[in-house]
Every structure is written in C-alpha cells, then in structure tokens.
Write a protein that holds these residues in place. Structure first.
Motif, PDB file in Angstrom:
ATOM      1  N   VAL A  53      50.853 -66.039 110.922  1.00 30.90           N
ATOM      2  CA  VAL A  53      52.149 -65.554 111.393  1.00 30.90           C
ATOM      3  C   VAL A  53      51.955 -64.137 111.925  1.00 30.90           C
ATOM      4  O   VAL A  53      50.949 -63.493 111.649  1.00 30.90           O
ATOM      5  CB  VAL A  53      53.217 -65.549 110.278  1.00 30.90           C
ATOM      6  CG1 VAL A  53      53.523 -66.950 109.806  1.00 30.90           C
ATOM      7  CG2 VAL A  53      52.806 -64.677 109.117  1.00 30.90           C
ATOM      8  N   ASP A  54      52.916 -63.658 112.688  1.00 33.88           N
ATOM      9  CA  ASP A  54      52.900 -62.286 113.189  1.00 33.88           C
ATOM     10  C   ASP A  54      54.121 -61.554 112.656  1.00 33.88           C
ATOM     11  O   ASP A  54      55.201 -62.146 112.529  1.00 33.88           O
ATOM     12  CB  ASP A  54      52.927 -62.262 114.722  1.00 33.88           C
ATOM     13  CG  ASP A  54      51.651 -62.812 115.324  1.00 33.88           C
ATOM     14  OD1 ASP A  54      50.569 -62.386 114.882  1.00 33.88           O
ATOM     15  OD2 ASP A  54      51.740 -63.659 116.224  1.00 33.88           O
ATOM     16  N   LEU A  55      53.957 -60.285 112.350  1.00 28.11           N
ATOM     17  CA  LEU A  55      55.091 -59.494 111.890  1.00 28.11           C
ATOM     18  C   LEU A  55      56.102 -59.333 113.008  1.00 28.11           C
ATOM     19  O   LEU A  55      55.743 -59.116 114.163  1.00 28.11           O
ATOM     20  CB  LEU A  55      54.629 -58.106 111.429  1.00 28.11           C
ATOM     21  CG  LEU A  55      53.785 -58.058 110.175  1.00 28.11           C
ATOM     22  CD1 LEU A  55      53.377 -56.618 109.877  1.00 28.11           C
ATOM     23  CD2 LEU A  55      54.510 -58.654 108.988  1.00 28.11           C
ATOM     24  N   ASN A  56      57.379 -59.418 112.676  1.00 25.58           N
ATOM     25  CA  ASN A  56      58.463 -59.170 113.606  1.00 25.58           C
ATOM     26  C   ASN A  56      59.025 -57.800 113.243  1.00 25.58           C
ATOM     27  O   ASN A  56      59.850 -57.674 112.345  1.00 25.58           O
ATOM     28  CB  ASN A  56      59.540 -60.255 113.484  1.00 25.58           C
ATOM     29  CG  ASN A  56      60.724 -59.983 114.366  1.00 25.58           C
ATOM     30  OD1 ASN A  56      60.701 -59.097 115.210  1.00 25.58           O
ATOM     31  ND2 ASN A  56      61.778 -60.748 114.162  1.00 25.58           N
ATOM     32  N   LEU A  57      58.541 -56.759 113.915  1.00 28.10           N
ATOM     33  CA  LEU A  57      58.910 -55.396 113.557  1.00 28.10           C
ATOM     34  C   LEU A  57      60.412 -55.157 113.647  1.00 28.10           C
ATOM     35  O   LEU A  57      60.980 -54.423 112.842  1.00 28.10           O
ATOM     36  CB  LEU A  57      58.147 -54.396 114.419  1.00 28.10           C
ATOM     37  CG  LEU A  57      56.622 -54.421 114.236  1.00 28.10           C
ATOM     38  CD1 LEU A  57      55.954 -53.388 115.122  1.00 28.10           C
ATOM     39  CD2 LEU A  57      56.234 -54.225 112.788  1.00 28.10           C
TER      40      LEU A  57
END
Length: 93
Positions: A53-57
């Motif tokens: 997954v990728d962080l959603n800032l």
C-alpha cells in the motif's frame, strides 16, 4: 500492513489484532487497499512492492489529532532519556 506481512511469515502465527474495521477513517490513510481487504476475519497479504500500500498523506493529515502538525520538528526525540547514552560514545566510561 507490516504486521500482516510479519504474521504471514511465521508458520505458527494464530491471530493478529487489527483495528482497521473499528476506525471509520482507516481506509483513507493509504491507497492501494482493496475495498474488501478483510473478509470473514481474514486478509490477503498484498503482493505489490513494499508493504503493498502507499501512504495517503492527505488522508493522514486530515485525521491527525492536531491538524497541521504532521512534519513538525521532533526535538524531544533528539534527547534520550537514558542518562548514560551519548551519540559520540556507545557505553559509559
């Protein structure tokens, strides 16, 4: 997701406590998480690079306890609480 990867790597692992379903904002903290990532008490380990997954800032910023403090200095972490620790010397003399 790191916990899910760790649990998957331990053959005798039985259960992992996870609060993603308890917190209404959980899924907005990352991108790449399938809508039904947890079904029937089980989850599939992501096969994408890294944690999967990728962080959603933007989602993280919107859910901070104190908005606007995501990347402030962390000076308190620069001062160890152990009186014998010094950055230039591993052990006391």
């Amino acid at each position: 997701m790191a916990n899910i990867h760790t649990a998957a790597a331990i053959p005798s692992f039985v259960a992992l406590e996870h609060h993603g379903l308890d917190l209404p904002f959980w899924e907005s903290l990352v991108t790449g998480l399938p809508a039904n990532y947890m079904e029937g008490g089980y989850t599939v380990v992501p096969d994408k690079p890294g944690l999967g997954v990728d962080l959603n800032l933007e989602g993280i910023e919107a859910n901070l306890r104190t908005p606007g403090e995501m990347f402030l200095p962390t000076d308190s972490w620069n001062n160890p609480k152990l009186s014998f620790w010094r950055p230039d010397n591993r052990w006391p003399d």
